[in-house]
Each structure stands twice: as structure tokens, then as C-alpha cells.
Design an enzyme around this catalytic site. Structure first.
Site, short mmCIF file in Angstrom:
data_model
loop_
_atom_site.label_atom_id
_atom_site.label_comp_id
_atom_site.label_asym_id
_atom_site.label_seq_id
_atom_site.Cartn_x
_atom_site.Cartn_y
_atom_site.Cartn_z
N HIS A 69 0.82 -1.22 0.00
CA HIS A 69 0.00 0.00 0.00
C HIS A 69 0.85 1.27 0.00
O HIS A 69 0.29 2.37 -0.04
CB HIS A 69 -0.93 0.02 1.22
CG HIS A 69 -1.96 -1.06 1.21
ND1 HIS A 69 -2.79 -1.30 0.15
CD2 HIS A 69 -2.29 -1.99 2.16
CE1 HIS A 69 -3.59 -2.32 0.42
NE2 HIS A 69 -3.30 -2.75 1.63
N ASP A 92 -2.93 -10.64 -2.40
CA ASP A 92 -3.43 -10.15 -1.11
C ASP A 92 -4.94 -9.88 -1.20
O ASP A 92 -5.47 -9.60 -2.28
CB ASP A 92 -2.69 -8.87 -0.75
CG ASP A 92 -2.89 -8.41 0.68
OD1 ASP A 92 -2.05 -8.72 1.52
OD2 ASP A 92 -3.91 -7.71 0.93
N HIS A 126 -6.39 -7.25 -0.23
CA HIS A 126 -6.56 -5.85 -0.62
C HIS A 126 -5.74 -5.54 -1.86
O HIS A 126 -4.63 -6.07 -2.03
CB HIS A 126 -6.12 -4.92 0.52
CG HIS A 126 -6.81 -5.18 1.82
ND1 HIS A 126 -6.27 -6.01 2.79
CD2 HIS A 126 -7.99 -4.74 2.30
CE1 HIS A 126 -7.09 -6.05 3.83
NE2 HIS A 126 -8.14 -5.29 3.55
N ASP A 129 -4.28 -12.90 3.59
CA ASP A 129 -5.50 -12.42 4.24
C ASP A 129 -6.76 -12.66 3.40
O ASP A 129 -7.86 -12.31 3.83
CB ASP A 129 -5.40 -10.95 4.63
CG ASP A 129 -4.77 -10.07 3.57
OD1 ASP A 129 -4.37 -10.59 2.52
OD2 ASP A 129 -4.66 -8.86 3.80
#
Length: 340
Positions: free
Chosen positions: A158, A193, A195, A282
Site C-alpha cells: 500500500h 493479497d 486488498h 488475508d
């Protein structure tokens, strides 16, 4: 297969982050490290010492101004009367072209995308060594290893070139890809991931020499919200070198693997020499964030699909948060890769 990790990566110990405006316990905890180390050991990986490659591999991705900010902001923040124990911004500019303030508060807003990347006493040191683990794993593959694992914590995908966000400070996957490019190799980053890897996308969005692919929960109502949509394809010379594959909330193994196959087909068409796997765990059905529903066996199959590409792989740890199965999911992925 080797894995790379330095004990300094445990020192970053964030207490809180803001979620929907409310302080919550920060899930990006040092305890993640032990679960991942245990998972790597269970898969038969061998720990190797992380070497210090200096600031140059990091500075290929991140601006000197941003690195200076990360290095000094915690000390500066402590001088503010009544400031929070951790650096958490309360103001953000509406664009990146605004004036650059001298204020620590203003600079925190400029260099921190959200309130989920608190900076504490050891954050810079841990993030630095997390990046060095990524470079060490990359060098291992460039030296001839079929695959290598950078147990990078804190994570990185990120983080933009001059912007922290979402528990991330230095973008380890981007640092690995830029290091490969510097050494004449054509890299594809495939992010699995939960996200979207918005920072990774932003860093390479106009770069024709690095392909970025991301399989993730649809950001239309999910973090990071503003990036990760299917129409985002890159820009300028990089147009067509970014592929987003957003999934409906709750998607399980079948849907995830179908999207991953599309992403890996794009990697073949790009003619990559090497794959950087942004290895988030995740997307697991039992992860605290709960956005997707990939099973332990699903992670084994994800690992197998990467192995079947028959390309060298640098695996860089991204998300995956504390639950009983975190280490088991890493073991499943690695065993699937070895079996593939």
C-alpha cells in the site's frame, strides 16, 4: 528454498489504527512474525541471514524526501505538546501538487495516505530491514535459486513512492521488482493479497517494463476504495501493463483461482523473466478482515499455479493477520509451490 528475515523487523509495534473513525487495536502485530516463521519452517524452508544492501534499492522506488520524513518524523512528533504517542495524521492535502509544509503535522498528512499506518519509535528501522529482506530474497533468485521467500514485515504494497498507507511504509514488492529491472530482468508482480496493491500500481503505472497484476476484493466498497478497479490499465508508456481482477466479497477458491489464471496468462503475454509474488494470506476465509473465502487448500493450489509457470519466483510477504491458521496457510502455499 531459503527465507530471509531480520530480527529488527519485530521491533515495529503499532498500538492503534483508526477504522471508520474509531481507534482499534492494530492487527499488524509483531506476533505475525512468529506464525510466519513457524509456517516457513514447517514447509522445510531454511532461514538465511538478511544482508544490508544500503539505501539505494529503496531509493530507486521511494523519494529521498519521503525517506527523510520516515527517518525523522517520530522524533519530531514527540516535540509537539499534547501529540498522540504514535504519528497519525489529522489533515491531508487534496492533491500531490500542493506546497510542502515545514510542520510535522502537515508533512505527516502529505506522506501518510490514511490513519492505518501509525509511525512509532522503531517503525523506520523495522521497515528498512523488511526492505533488505526483500532485496536479499531477490538476490538469491538472481544467483540461481528457483524461488526464495522474503518474510517482509511490516508489509509494503500500500506504500506509494512518497506515501505510506495501510500498515505499509516501504513497498517491498516494488523494491524487489525495481532491483530486478536495474539488473536487466523483466519482472511481473502478481499480488494475491485480500486488498489491492494500490501503492505498487501507483509506482509502476506509467512503466512499460514492469507488469502489475492484482487479484483482490472489489474496492467499490472496500479498502483501498480509490484504486484497484478493472478499468485501471496503466497510463502513458505503461498503458496495458496494469491488470486488476477485483472479486465479489466472499469469493472462495474457485473464483479466486479463475481470476489468478487470467492474471498468469497476462504474465506469459508480457514475456516476464521472473515473477514477484506479493504474497498476502488475508484472502483466507478465517482472516480477521474477512473479505474473501480462500481455504488452506486454496493457498496450496495458488502456490501450485505459480510453480507451473516455470519461472523463477521471489515471494514477498504482504498481509495475512493473526489467526490460528496463518502459519498453516503459508505452509500450504509453499508446499503447493514445491509440489507444482
Amino acid at each position: 528454498m531459503k527465507f530471509f528475515f531480520d530480527e529488527a523487523q519485530r521491533q515495529h509495534n503499532p498500538v492503534n489504527f483508526l477504522s471508520s473513525g474509531a481507534p482499534q487495536p492494530n492487527p499488524e502485530q509483531p506476533g505475525r512474525v512468529q506464525a510466519l516463521v513457524d509456517g516457513a519452517n514447517a514447509a522445510g524452508l531454511t532461514q538465511s541471514a538478511t544482508e544490508d544492501h544500503g539505501m539505494a534499492p529503496i531509493a530507486r522506488v521511494h523519494s529521498a524526501e519521503y525517506i527523510h520524513f520516515l527517518r525523522h518524523i517520530y522524533t519530531r512528533w514527540q516535540r509537539i505538546d499534547g501529540a498522540s504517542p504514535e504519528v497519525i495524521p489529522n489533515i491531508h492535502p487534496d492533491r500531490r501538487t500542493v506546497s510542502y509544509p515545514k510542520s510535522a503535522v502537515g508533512q505527516a498528512g502529505f506522506h501518510m495516505a490514511d490513519t492505518a499506518c501509525p509511525i512509532s519509535e522503531h517503525t523506520f528501522h523495522s521497515a528498512y530491514w523488511s526492505a533488505q529482506s526483500a532485496v536479499s530474497a531477490t538476490n538469491d533468485v538472481m544467483a540461481g535459486a528457483k524461488a526464495s521467500y522474503g518474510l517482509c514485515r511490516p508489509p509494503g504494497h500500500h506504500a506509494f513512492a512518497d506515501l505510506a498507507g495501510g500498515f505499509c511504509f516501504f513497498n517491498n514488492s516494488a523494491i524487489a521488482a525495481a532491483h530486478l529491472k536495474q539488473n536487466g530482468l523483466r519482472a511481473a508482480i502478481v499480488d494475491v493479497d485480500l486488498h489491492h496493491g494500490n501503492g505498487t500500481q501507483g509506482i509502476f503505472y506509467a512503466d512499460p517494463d514492469v507488469l502489475t497484476v492484482s487479484v483482490h476484493a472489489d474496492p467499490i466498497r472496500y479498502y483501498p476504495f480509490f484504486w484497484g478497479h478493472a478499468h485501471e490499465r496503466g497510463e502513458g508508456e505503461g498503458l496495458g501493463t496494469n491488470l486488476n481482477l477485483p472479486l465479489k466479497m466472499g469469493t472462495g477458491d474457485e473464483g479466486f483461482l479463475e481470476a489468478l489464471d487470467k492474471g498468469l496468462e497476462r504474465v506469459r503475454d508480457f514475456g516476464a523473466d521472473i515473477i514477484v509474488v506479493a504474497l498476502g494470506l488475508d484472502a483466507f476465509e478465517g482472516d480477521p478482515f474477512g473479505g474473501l473465502s480462500v481455504s488452506e487448500q486454496g493457498f496450496a493450489e495458488i502456490g501450485r499455479r505459480f510453480a507451473q509457470m516455470d519461472l523463477p519466483c521471489v515471494m514477498i510477504q504482504e498481509g495475512g493477520y493473526l489467526c490460528d491458521e496463518l502459519g498453516d496457510n503459508l505452509t500450504a502455499f509453499m508446499n503447493g509451490f514445491k509440489g507444482g
